[in-house]
Design a protein around this motif. Structure first.
Motif, mmCIF file in Angstrom:
data_model
loop_
_atom_site.group_PDB
_atom_site.id
_atom_site.type_symbol
_atom_site.label_atom_id
_atom_site.label_comp_id
_atom_site.label_asym_id
_atom_site.label_seq_id
_atom_site.Cartn_x
_atom_site.Cartn_y
_atom_site.Cartn_z
ATOM 1 N N SER A 129 -0.753 -3.972 3.733
ATOM 2 C CA SER A 129 -0.923 -4.539 5.070
ATOM 3 C C SER A 129 -1.510 -3.441 5.941
ATOM 4 O O SER A 129 -0.789 -2.585 6.441
ATOM 5 C CB SER A 129 0.419 -5.015 5.631
ATOM 6 N N THR A 130 -2.843 -3.449 6.065
ATOM 7 C CA THR A 130 -3.518 -2.346 6.752
ATOM 8 C C THR A 130 -4.727 -2.833 7.538
ATOM 9 O O THR A 130 -5.475 -3.696 7.069
ATOM 10 C CB THR A 130 -3.961 -1.253 5.751
ATOM 11 N N ASN A 131 -4.904 -2.262 8.707
ATOM 12 C CA ASN A 131 -6.052 -2.609 9.543
ATOM 13 C C ASN A 131 -7.333 -1.901 9.126
ATOM 14 O O ASN A 131 -8.399 -2.212 9.640
ATOM 15 C CB ASN A 131 -5.758 -2.294 11.016
ATOM 16 N N ASP A 132 -7.246 -0.940 8.187
ATOM 17 C CA ASP A 132 -8.467 -0.232 7.785
ATOM 18 C C ASP A 132 -8.695 -0.247 6.270
ATOM 19 O O ASP A 132 -9.260 0.666 5.694
ATOM 20 C CB ASP A 132 -8.492 1.194 8.346
ATOM 21 N N GLY A 133 -8.258 -1.341 5.628
ATOM 22 C CA GLY A 133 -8.449 -1.464 4.188
ATOM 23 C C GLY A 133 -9.908 -1.497 3.766
ATOM 24 O O GLY A 133 -10.260 -1.068 2.674
ATOM 25 N N LEU A 134 -10.779 -2.034 4.630
ATOM 26 C CA LEU A 134 -12.215 -2.029 4.356
ATOM 27 C C LEU A 134 -12.909 -0.945 5.180
ATOM 28 O O LEU A 134 -14.128 -0.956 5.326
ATOM 29 C CB LEU A 134 -12.819 -3.405 4.657
ATOM 30 N N GLY A 135 -12.115 -0.013 5.709
ATOM 31 C CA GLY A 135 -12.635 1.135 6.447
ATOM 32 C C GLY A 135 -12.319 2.399 5.669
ATOM 33 O O GLY A 135 -12.476 2.457 4.447
ATOM 34 N N LEU A 136 -11.800 3.400 6.371
ATOM 35 C CA LEU A 136 -11.519 4.686 5.739
ATOM 36 C C LEU A 136 -10.501 4.604 4.613
ATOM 37 O O LEU A 136 -10.524 5.416 3.690
ATOM 38 C CB LEU A 136 -11.046 5.696 6.797
ATOM 39 N N ASN A 137 -9.596 3.630 4.661
ATOM 40 C CA ASN A 137 -8.571 3.537 3.623
ATOM 41 C C ASN A 137 -9.056 2.835 2.362
ATOM 42 O O ASN A 137 -8.334 2.798 1.352
ATOM 43 C CB ASN A 137 -7.321 2.835 4.157
ATOM 44 N N GLY A 138 -10.260 2.294 2.386
ATOM 45 C CA GLY A 138 -10.792 1.630 1.196
ATOM 46 C C GLY A 138 -10.793 2.529 -0.022
ATOM 47 O O GLY A 138 -10.428 2.111 -1.121
ATOM 48 N N VAL A 139 -11.173 3.784 0.176
ATOM 49 C CA VAL A 139 -11.219 4.729 -0.952
ATOM 50 C C VAL A 139 -9.824 4.969 -1.521
ATOM 51 O O VAL A 139 -9.653 5.123 -2.737
ATOM 52 C CB VAL A 139 -11.897 6.055 -0.524
ATOM 53 N N ASN A 140 -8.805 4.975 -0.661
ATOM 54 C CA ASN A 140 -7.432 5.186 -1.138
ATOM 55 C C ASN A 140 -6.916 3.983 -1.920
ATOM 56 O O ASN A 140 -6.218 4.133 -2.927
ATOM 57 C CB ASN A 140 -6.508 5.502 0.042
ATOM 58 N N ILE A 141 -7.264 2.784 -1.474
ATOM 59 C CA ILE A 141 -6.873 1.579 -2.198
ATOM 60 C C ILE A 141 -7.506 1.583 -3.588
ATOM 61 O O ILE A 141 -6.841 1.314 -4.595
ATOM 62 C CB ILE A 141 -7.251 0.313 -1.407
ATOM 63 N N MET A 142 -8.796 1.923 -3.657
ATOM 64 C CA MET A 142 -9.478 1.955 -4.955
ATOM 65 C C MET A 142 -8.886 3.028 -5.865
ATOM 66 O O MET A 142 -8.764 2.832 -7.075
ATOM 67 C CB MET A 142 -10.978 2.197 -4.765
ATOM 68 N N LYS A 143 -8.493 4.150 -5.292
ATOM 69 C CA LYS A 143 -7.862 5.214 -6.077
ATOM 70 C C LYS A 143 -6.560 4.714 -6.704
ATOM 71 O O LYS A 143 -6.276 4.964 -7.875
ATOM 72 C CB LYS A 143 -7.584 6.414 -5.157
ATOM 73 N N LEU A 144 -5.773 3.993 -5.916
ATOM 74 C CA LEU A 144 -4.509 3.451 -6.421
ATOM 75 C C LEU A 144 -4.750 2.340 -7.442
ATOM 76 O O LEU A 144 -4.012 2.219 -8.424
ATOM 77 C CB LEU A 144 -3.654 2.940 -5.267
ATOM 78 N N MET A 145 -5.793 1.543 -7.227
ATOM 79 C CA MET A 145 -6.093 0.467 -8.189
ATOM 80 C C MET A 145 -6.456 1.037 -9.559
ATOM 81 O O MET A 145 -6.210 0.392 -10.582
ATOM 82 C CB MET A 145 -7.222 -0.420 -7.664
ATOM 83 N N ALA A 146 -7.020 2.226 -9.574
ATOM 84 C CA ALA A 146 -7.431 2.836 -10.837
ATOM 85 C C ALA A 146 -6.302 3.610 -11.510
ATOM 86 O O ALA A 146 -6.455 4.067 -12.642
ATOM 87 C CB ALA A 146 -8.621 3.774 -10.586
ATOM 88 N N ALA A 147 -5.172 3.765 -10.828
ATOM 89 C CA ALA A 147 -4.055 4.557 -11.363
ATOM 90 C C ALA A 147 -3.211 3.742 -12.340
ATOM 91 O O ALA A 147 -3.044 2.535 -12.192
ATOM 92 C CB ALA A 147 -3.185 5.073 -10.210
ATOM 93 N N LYS A 148 -2.675 4.436 -13.313
ATOM 94 C CA LYS A 148 -1.832 3.805 -14.322
ATOM 95 C C LYS A 148 -0.504 3.362 -13.710
ATOM 96 O O LYS A 148 0.080 4.064 -12.894
ATOM 97 C CB LYS A 148 -1.576 4.811 -15.440
ATOM 98 N N ASN A 149 -0.016 2.191 -14.128
ATOM 99 C CA ASN A 149 1.283 1.634 -13.737
ATOM 100 C C ASN A 149 1.384 1.237 -12.265
ATOM 101 O O ASN A 149 2.486 1.069 -11.747
ATOM 102 C CB ASN A 149 2.432 2.592 -14.093
ATOM 103 N N ILE A 150 0.246 1.091 -11.584
ATOM 104 C CA ILE A 150 0.244 0.599 -10.204
ATOM 105 C C ILE A 150 -0.446 -0.758 -10.179
ATOM 106 O O ILE A 150 -1.536 -0.929 -10.745
ATOM 107 C CB ILE A 150 -0.458 1.585 -9.248
ATOM 108 N N TYR A 151 0.218 -1.721 -9.534
ATOM 109 C CA TYR A 151 -0.272 -3.097 -9.507
ATOM 110 C C TYR A 151 -0.255 -3.604 -8.069
ATOM 111 O O TYR A 151 0.585 -3.198 -7.270
ATOM 112 C CB TYR A 151 0.618 -3.986 -10.392
#
Length: 195
Positions: A129-151
């Motif tokens: 739940s973030t106001n910048d998921g398609l802003g500066l935090n997009g890279v962090n979301i993608m980093k977590l999506m690529a991590a093992k055991n994170i869904y």
């Protein structure tokens, strides 16, 4: 895999406007037979907003789960070696905590529990739940999506006209996401329209 008999951690971070959508999902987990241990960030504990007072939310989650929230890093750390969780959920997960988690920072009981769960190779489920998921935090979301055991609980834009960068999880999919994560799979599709 069903959640019956599973020990699930449930972490709340400071997206206060999302709690009303999250609490029914905690009840669903309990109704399905899971033991739910709540974890809260310092923001949840100490912040009063138009959506409710911190103390009020702590009382609600204690009444719902029957367990006092884990409210310090010291109290959260044993959930790695001594009291392992079958799954750790963070919902809502704010942009601030997304950034910290993606960059291995541990400054709250919720993030400590998540890292302790990852240490045990068990799933961590994120309801963003973030106001910048398609802003500066997009890279962090993608980093977590690529991590093992994170869904991820499936998510999408909640208000593309007025808040173009905002992303929110569809919390109604939380139980299904957890069940799938316990099998080592990501519930698909992850990106869903807000209908």
């Amino acid at each position: 895999m069903k959640v019956n008999g599973k020990h699930i951690g449930f972490g709340l971070t400071g997206s206060h406007c999302t709690y009303e959508a999250v609490f029914p999902q905690i009840k669903r987990l309990i109704d399905e037979g899971a033991k739910v241990t709540p974890f809260v960030t310092y923001t949840v504990q100490s912040t009063d907003t138009r959506f409710g007072e911190g103390e009020e939310w702590l009382q609600k989650i204690t009444e719902l789960t029957g367990i006092e929230p884990v409210n310090s890093i010291v109290k959260a750390e044993p959930f790695g070696p001594k009291t392992p969780l079958d799954c750790m959920i963070i919902a809502p997960l704010t942009g601030n905590s997304i950034s910290k988690f993606a960059n291995a920072m541990t400054d709250s009981p919720v993030l400590m529990a998540a890292k302790a769960t990852m240490r045990n190779q068990s799933p961590v489920v994120l309801g963003i739940s973030t106001n910048d998921g398609l802003g500066l935090n997009g890279v962090n979301i993608m980093k977590l999506m690529a991590a093992k055991n994170i869904y991820f609980v499936p998510f999408g834009q909640d208000d593309p006209v007025h808040k173009q960068n905002s992303l929110v999880a569809h919390m109604d999919y939380l139980l299904e996401t957890v069940e799938t994560a316990l099998e080592g799979k990501q519930l698909q599709p992850v990106l869903r329209t807000n209908s």
